[in-house]
Scaffold this motif. Structure first.
Motif, PDB file in Angstrom:
ATOM      1  N   ALA A  77       5.571   1.792  -3.864  1.00  0.00           N
ATOM      2  CA  ALA A  77       5.070   1.366  -2.549  1.00  0.00           C
ATOM      3  C   ALA A  77       3.548   1.263  -2.586  1.00  0.00           C
ATOM      4  N   MET A  78       2.899   2.259  -3.174  1.00  0.00           N
ATOM      5  CA  MET A  78       1.433   2.189  -3.290  1.00  0.00           C
ATOM      6  C   MET A  78       1.012   0.995  -4.131  1.00  0.00           C
ATOM      7  N   GLY A  81       1.145  -2.084  -2.119  1.00  0.00           N
ATOM      8  CA  GLY A  81      -0.008  -2.219  -1.231  1.00  0.00           C
ATOM      9  C   GLY A  81      -1.231  -2.723  -1.972  1.00  0.00           C
ATOM     10  N   ILE A  82      -1.449  -2.212  -3.165  1.00  0.00           N
ATOM     11  CA  ILE A  82      -2.630  -2.610  -3.953  1.00  0.00           C
ATOM     12  C   ILE A  82      -2.487  -4.052  -4.422  1.00  0.00           C
ATOM     13  N   VAL A  85      -2.957  -6.947  -1.828  1.00  0.00           N
ATOM     14  CA  VAL A  85      -4.310  -7.299  -1.387  1.00  0.00           C
ATOM     15  C   VAL A  85      -5.210  -7.688  -2.560  1.00  0.00           C
TER      16      VAL A  85
ATOM     17  N   ASN B  61       3.174   4.288   2.569  1.00  0.00           N
ATOM     18  CA  ASN B  61       2.628   4.371   1.210  1.00  0.00           C
ATOM     19  C   ASN B  61       2.080   3.035   0.719  1.00  0.00           C
ATOM     20  N   MET B  62       2.577   1.936   1.257  1.00  0.00           N
ATOM     21  CA  MET B  62       1.942   0.646   0.999  1.00  0.00           C
ATOM     22  C   MET B  62       0.562   0.621   1.672  1.00  0.00           C
ATOM     23  N   TYR B  64      -1.201   3.222   2.202  1.00  0.00           N
ATOM     24  CA  TYR B  64      -2.001   4.137   1.355  1.00  0.00           C
ATOM     25  C   TYR B  64      -2.581   3.377   0.166  1.00  0.00           C
ATOM     26  N   GLY B  65      -1.723   2.613  -0.512  1.00  0.00           N
ATOM     27  CA  GLY B  65      -2.181   1.851  -1.676  1.00  0.00           C
ATOM     28  C   GLY B  65      -3.252   0.839  -1.305  1.00  0.00           C
ATOM     29  N   ALA B  66      -2.977   0.050  -0.270  1.00  0.00           N
ATOM     30  CA  ALA B  66      -3.933  -0.989   0.134  1.00  0.00           C
ATOM     31  C   ALA B  66      -5.229  -0.355   0.631  1.00  0.00           C
TER      32      ALA B  66
END
Lengths: 255, 370
Positions: A77-78, A81-82, A85, B61-62, B64-66
């Motif tokens: 999930a993290m 997110g990274i 973007v 958690n997405m 968190y990552g972003a």
């Protein structure tokens, strides 16, 4: 004329910090393979790693790249997110079997289903290493751990989960293979798979995972050599090595 | 910009977009789903990131990552979903990175219902996640205020490297009101010196919430508290209504504060010297202004859509100097203004004593009525 030839050195993608892993554990090998691949691909300075909770919780100490540290199981999930973007960066997670196949099952399945362009290095050593060797979703039937002291009883404790087989059923998975780190030949094959998994990402060809059968001499109560034998004789029959999913586009990649 | 008719949830979503939201990660749950739905269309239209996550755990958690990359990122949910996000909130707090979370609160505990409530005040204000960490919590009472607070929520989160939560009850999320939207800002990535966005031409960075050495963790805790002191000194926000000559003070946030305002207006028309304090930052709580108001007050009424959660913050400030009464409607019930007007009349009857726990008499009255 030089009398010495340097044939082996620390990859540029590694820091100088010695690892905390137990003697004989294959985490160090897996780390090195990832570092070599990042270096060979020239992507060290655009890579962001996501460390798990488990023995590799300090992976960020060893890779000389940006790193974040995920809650237990949430690395995919993290990474999502990274990567969403910063799509031009290389994002990978490094997860153990408790992290990926138990508490993080939801995150890994859906990251694969979405076809997230991330690379997942999945260490399968059939137990929870960091907390002292409890039963994991990958623990073999009959295998003794600190939470299955009489051996894993499949009647009450269920069967091992085969992640590569499961994730290969998803359309979003581009690359999904299982390799082993128990001997030099297999280590070379593992490195090639890791390279392909990162090439999959930089080409935007979907979710890529390499499952690596690994040792845990300390918690298995074996010598490093016997641990390697255990992988060969017991782990591989339960978790067959192989290419579970390689999409046609990825098959064209020449390394 | 001219006023337009906006639904609360959609207004929040658009206001976040206009404040530079680069990524949204969410999961459907009533009564906030319109935020997710709106952004599923709006974000891709602008080339920004939207992911419907597999769960609230995945979503936070997405985020968190972003957030680790230094972009403006948010999620939204409603009470049960926010409970699931508490793990991520604690990690985000421990990693000291900015992120925004909107909680459109509903009746609870458990599955509860989908009616408007304010019962997650303690969860938001006191922490919710594990560990010792402060967070900023904003509580809008109207669609316009929700719009205005979205931009602020990102500014504060970035300024203090801290979570900003926006808590509103389901009615603010669901109602439509005329409101003015700010202009769409162009996105400028700020290049924060802590962001893990790839170590190009610089030393690598690590973002983590782990401090294995207890002394390092203690230092981190104290650093968070020190930063929180700055927030308390600079960021307290509230609205005052008719307080100048007020002998009776009503305190309520969000919709409870808004309903109380109608009651206060009506009481004023009857000649009662009553005023309203409506905290906008419920964390940091406006202790200082309440302390001053306590000096002029004969009695104080706290009104909430829960069983008395902000009440504790009021009692901490008032410290028994004047009687504090409580009127709450928990479980997803929104009070009518005449109920609060009745409470104001009780306040003015002059027979109140300072009580240890104002909930007791309230509970007696509530259970006697039913």
């Amino acid at each position: 004329m030089a009398t010495e030839n340097l044939v082996y050195e620390r990859p540029e993608a590694f820091t100088e910090m010695p690892t905390h892993y137990c003697p004989g554990c294959t985490h160090g090998v897996a780390h090195r393979l990832v570092a070599e691949v990042l270096e060979e691909m020239g992507v060290v300075n655009k890579t962001i790693g996501v460390a798990p909770v488990g023995c590799a919780v300090f992976a960020y100490n060893y890779f000389d790249t940006d790193f974040v540290e995920a809650p237990h199981g949430r690395a995919p999930a993290m990474a999502t997110g990274i990567k969403r973007v910063l799509p031009d960066r290389v994002v990978f997670t490094y997860q153990g079997d408790g992290d990926l196949a138990s508490i993080g099952m939801g995150e890994i399945v859906h990251a694969a289903a979405r076809g997230e362009n991330i690379t997942v290095i999945f260490i399968n050593n059939a137990n929870y290493g960091m907390t002292g060797g409890q039963m994991a979703p990958t623990t073999l039937p009959g295998m003794k751990t600190t939470s299955s002291p009489n051996g894993r009883d499949v009647e009450t404790q269920g069967y091992p989960i085969k992640m590569s087989e499961m994730l290969s059923t998803l359309e979003g998975t581009g690359y999904c293979v299982r390799r082993s780190l128990h001997d030099p030949k297999n280590i070379r094959l593992a490195k090639k798979a890791i390279r392909t998994a990162f090439e999959t990402q930089v080409r935007g060809l979907g979710f890529a995972m390499v499952e690596l059968l690994s040792t845990c001499p300390t918690n298995w109560g074996m010598t490093p050599v016997n641990s390697l034998k255990f992988v060969e004789e017991h782990m591989i029959p339960a978790f067959p090595l192989g290419d579970y999913k390689i999409s046609d586009a990825i098959k064209q990649i020449k390394i | 910009m001219p006023k337009e008719l906006w639904k609360g949830n959609e207004a929040i979503a658009e206001a976040a977009v206009r404040a530079g939201l680069e990524a949204y990660f969410g999961y459907p749950i009533t009564p906030q789903t319109e935020i997710l739905e709106f952004l599923s269309r709006r974000m891709p239209e602008l080339g920004r990131s939207f992911v419907q996550a597999e769960s609230e755990l995945g979503a936070i958690n997405m985020v968190y990552g972003a957030a680790c990359t230094g972009v403006r990122v948010m999620s939204s949910s409603s009470s049960p979903g926010v409970s699931l996000m508490m793990e991520g909130l604690s990690y985000i707090a421990g990693t000291e990175i900015p992120a925004v979370l909107v909680n459109v609160m509903r009746g609870g505990p458990g599955l509860g219902n989908i009616a408007p409530a304010q019962s997650d005040y303690n969860q938001a204000v006191r922490g919710g996640g594990h560990g010792d960490y402060p967070r900023i919590v904003l509580a809008p009472a109207s669609v316009q205020e929700a719009i205005d607070l979205m931009g602020l929520s990102f500014d504060l989160a970035e300024k203090y490297r801290m979570i900003t939560m926006v808590i509103l009850d389901g009615s603010v999320g669901q109602m439509m009101e005329p409101a003015e939207m700010p202009a769409l800002k162009e996105i400028h990535r700020k290049g924060f010196d802590w962001a893990t966005d790839g170590a190009m031409n610089r030393e690598r960075r690590i973002l983590s919430s782990i401090y294995l050495n207890p002394y390092d963790e203690e230092k981190t805790n104290l650093r968070l508290l020190k930063r929180w002191k700055d927030v308390q000194a600079s960021e307290v926000r509230y609205k005052e209504y008719f307080l100048e000559d007020a002998k009776y003070i009503v305190i309520g946030f969000g919709t409870a504060g808004r309903v109380a305002l109608s009651a206060v207006r009506e009481a004023r028309a009857q000649g009662i010297k009553v005023g309203l304090l409506r905290p906008i930052t419920v964390s940091p709580f406006p202790h200082e202004v309440l302390d001053q108001l306590t000096g002029q007050a004969e009695a104080i009424l706290v009104t909430e859509m829960n069983m008395g959660q902000m009440l504790d913050d009021v009692l901490l400030t008032v410290r028994g100097r004047v009687p504090v009464e409580f009127y709450g409607r928990p479980g997803g019930v929104v009070p009518f203004h005449d109920e609060i007007l009745n409470e104001i009349h009780r306040l003015t009857s002059g027979t109140l004593a300072v009580r240890t726990d104002p909930r007791e008499s309230w509970l007696t009255r509530m259970t006697a009525a039913s």
